[in-house]
Write a protein that holds these residues in place. Structure first.
Motif, PDB file in Angstrom:
ATOM      1  N   TYR A   1      -8.452   4.246   3.120  1.00 12.45           N
ATOM      2  CA  TYR A   1      -9.263   5.435   3.423  1.00 12.45           C
ATOM      3  C   TYR A   1     -10.228   5.747   2.274  1.00 12.45           C
ATOM      4  CZ  TYR A   1      -7.708   6.844   8.010  1.00 12.45           C
ATOM      5  OH  TYR A   1      -7.527   6.895   9.371  1.00 12.45           O
TER       6      TYR A   1
ATOM      7  N   PHE B   1      -4.641  11.755   7.666  1.00 13.23           N
ATOM      8  CA  PHE B   1      -5.427  10.590   8.086  1.00 13.23           C
ATOM      9  C   PHE B   1      -6.245  10.813   9.357  1.00 13.23           C
ATOM     10  CE2 PHE B   1      -1.930   8.869   5.537  1.00 13.23           C
ATOM     11  CZ  PHE B   1      -2.689   8.252   4.561  1.00 13.23           C
TER      12      PHE B   1
ATOM     13  N   PRO C   1     -10.185  13.808   7.641  1.00 13.73           N
ATOM     14  CA  PRO C   1     -11.508  13.169   7.645  1.00 13.73           C
ATOM     15  C   PRO C   1     -12.468  13.917   8.561  1.00 13.73           C
ATOM     16  CG  PRO C   1      -9.786  11.541   8.100  1.00 13.73           C
ATOM     17  CD  PRO C   1      -9.119  12.870   8.028  1.00 13.73           C
TER      18      PRO C   1
ATOM     19  N   TYR D   1      -9.525  11.076  -1.240  1.00 11.29           N
ATOM     20  CA  TYR D   1      -8.726   9.871  -1.039  1.00 11.29           C
ATOM     21  C   TYR D   1      -8.476   9.136  -2.357  1.00 11.29           C
ATOM     22  CZ  TYR D   1      -8.706  10.949   3.812  1.00 11.29           C
ATOM     23  OH  TYR D   1      -8.472  11.612   4.991  1.00 11.29           O
TER      24      TYR D   1
END
Ligand code: PFF
Length: 477
Positions: free
Chosen positions: A131, A306, A310, A332
């Motif tokens: 990520y 996750f 984002p 991240y």
């Protein structure tokens, strides 16, 4: 003028440093290394997730209470055991028990635990590395909410890529451990921990200026005790263990490298404070950000980091794409560093055993343990895809490893260490370790000893009784 105490401290430190083969060069290095082990995905990923699904501030209060009555006392117990042996964990148990009662076998706990914990932890660490890479390439821009979920599902169930990212994190971890205690572990912690704090502070400042941040703060700081169930209490206890890395002899291993002038009680409290602070600050990054997007709730579970985040980062900074880019990248990278400083301690637990007991060189030992973890880790990683149907006791391989470590080994290890220090070891030796051979006052000694002897073992036994279903009143959701 130097005090008598500091002169004695220095003399003690000198005497011992001649005896040990490896050790932390400074007290700050030791604290940062232990804090590096404690501060990890457990703080930035697990803590907000648990807080989100257990009702916010009420969970945090109970968690802090368990840190104080369980986490810190067990941590100091590990320090006492580790530093007394001053070589490796097997040696520590052997010399403290005088060879009685088979306690030396406790030296195998960090080996078994090290393999298990690193194998599944590095899977999630690998996801964070991927990520961070995606964030660096601006790969999160221009997607809608459903796409983030689909992308994560596709990535985590892919037969190859998650294992490759996992292997990368294990390789980085191995390289640092192979360099040794001072040049690898201590130096790594001295570089990564301040960077981690810097990233956290920048992210908190950004997050608190978002519209809707106040609702995130309310969630985090106003307790609603009507949401507290027996399960909340158990989750808080489990989180306290996991977050402080206690119960697996990981901290014993690090304490073997402590100088004799380290104040075990004070440093234990310092590490717990840093650890709790990082967890709270992570909450201050995540909850205001989540609440600033209309319609989103923070109780998204493990997908929070996750899938939800984002999306959140892109939406809240939609007018300023550069900020969205920087925020995602910093976040991240923060996770990667937190994961790395913890996985170093996991690898060290097992590698130190083979290095000290089997006389294998440090690099060879680190590489050997890493190779086994790569194999086990691949199985854990594939349990999100190809091996999803492989179940043991109704759990996937990943869940089984997590269960064995967090629900079994950590409480059992903590219980055994409390019983060992509280009831087996000569009280005078324990006092000498805590007071650094009588040179420190240690006003909390009696309280700590009481907690280790009675309170911690009782609490842990209660958790087990509940796990075995002996209490109907603690409802599982
Ligand atoms: N305390 C680490 C975290 O919060 O991520 C996890 C951990 C590290 C658990 C080392 C166990 C351990 F031995």
């Amino acid at each position: 003028m130097k005090s008598v105490r500091s002169v004695v401290n220095n003399a003690n430190a000198k005497m011992i440093t001649t005896k040990i083969t490896a050790g932390f060069a400074s007290k700050v290095g030791a604290i940062l290394a232990v804090a590096g082990s404690a501060v990890g995905l457990g703080n930035v990923w697990r803590f907000p997730t648990e807080t989100g699904s257990n009702g916010g501030a009420a969970f945090i209060l109970i968690y802090v209470l368990f840190m104080l009555i369980l986490g810190v006392p067990v941590m100091v117990t590990e320090f006492v055991i580790g530093r007394h042996g001053h070589k490796d964990v097997t040696h520590s148990f052997l010399s403290l028990s005088g060879g009685r009662g088979g306690w030396r076998w406790m030296g195998l706990l960090p080996v078994v635990a090290g393999f298990l914990v690193l194998s599944y932890y590095s899977v999630v660490a690998g996801w964070t590395l991927y990520y961070a890479f995606e964030a660096g390439l601006n790969g999160f821009a221009g997607k809608d909410a459903a796409q983030y979920a689909a992308d994560f599902a596709a990535f985590s169930s892919h037969p190859v890529w998650p294992s490759v990212w996992m292997a990368l994190t294990v390789t980085m971890t191995c390289a640092i451990v192979a360099l040794g205690v001072r040049r690898g572990i201590e130096r790594g912690a001295k570089i990564m921990m301040p960077l981690l704090f810097l990233f956290i502070v920048v992210l908190v400042c950004c997050s608190l200026t978002l519209p809707g941040a106040d609702r995130g703060l309310t969630f985090l700081f106003r307790p609603d005790f009507s949401k507290v169930t027996g399960q909340t209490v158990l989750s808080a206890m489990g989180q306290a263990f996991f977050s402080l890395s206690v119960g697996l002899c990981c901290l014993c291993t690090y304490a073997c490298y402590f100088r004799k002038d380290v104040d075990l009680m004070k440093d234990g409290l310092k590490v717990a404070t840093i650890d709790t602070l990082v967890a709270l600050l992570s909450g201050l990054i995540i909850f205001p950000a989540v609440y600033s997007v209309p319609g989103l709730q923070p109780d998204a579970g493990p997908s929070l980091v996750f899938i939800t985040l984002p999306n959140v980062f892109q939406q809240v900074f939609s007018g300023v794409p550069l900020l969205a880019y920087i925020f995602s990248l910093f976040f991240y990278l923060l996770l990667v560093m937190a994961a790395l400083t913890s996985s170093i301690s996991m690898l060290e637990m097992a590698a130190a055993y083979f290095h000290e007991e089997w006389r294998v060189s440090r690099p060879k030992s680190a590489v050997g343990v890493s190779l086994v973890c790569l194999l086990l880790g691949t199985a854990c990683s594939l349990s999100f895809g190809l091996l999803a149907e492989v179940k043991v006791f109704d759990m996937t391989i990943f869940d089984l490893f997590d269960f064995l470590v967090a629900k079994f080994l950590m409480p059992v290890g903590s219980l055994l260490m409390c019983l060992f220090v509280g009831w087996v070891v000569d009280k005078e030796i324990v006092r000498q370790e805590i007071t650094n051979q009588g040179t420190l006052r240690s006003p909390f000694y009696s309280l700590w000893f009481f907690l280790v002897r009675y309170v911690a073992p009782l609490c842990i036994l209660l958790i087990f009784a509940n796990e075995l279903g002996l209490f109907g009143f603690i409802q599982k959701p």
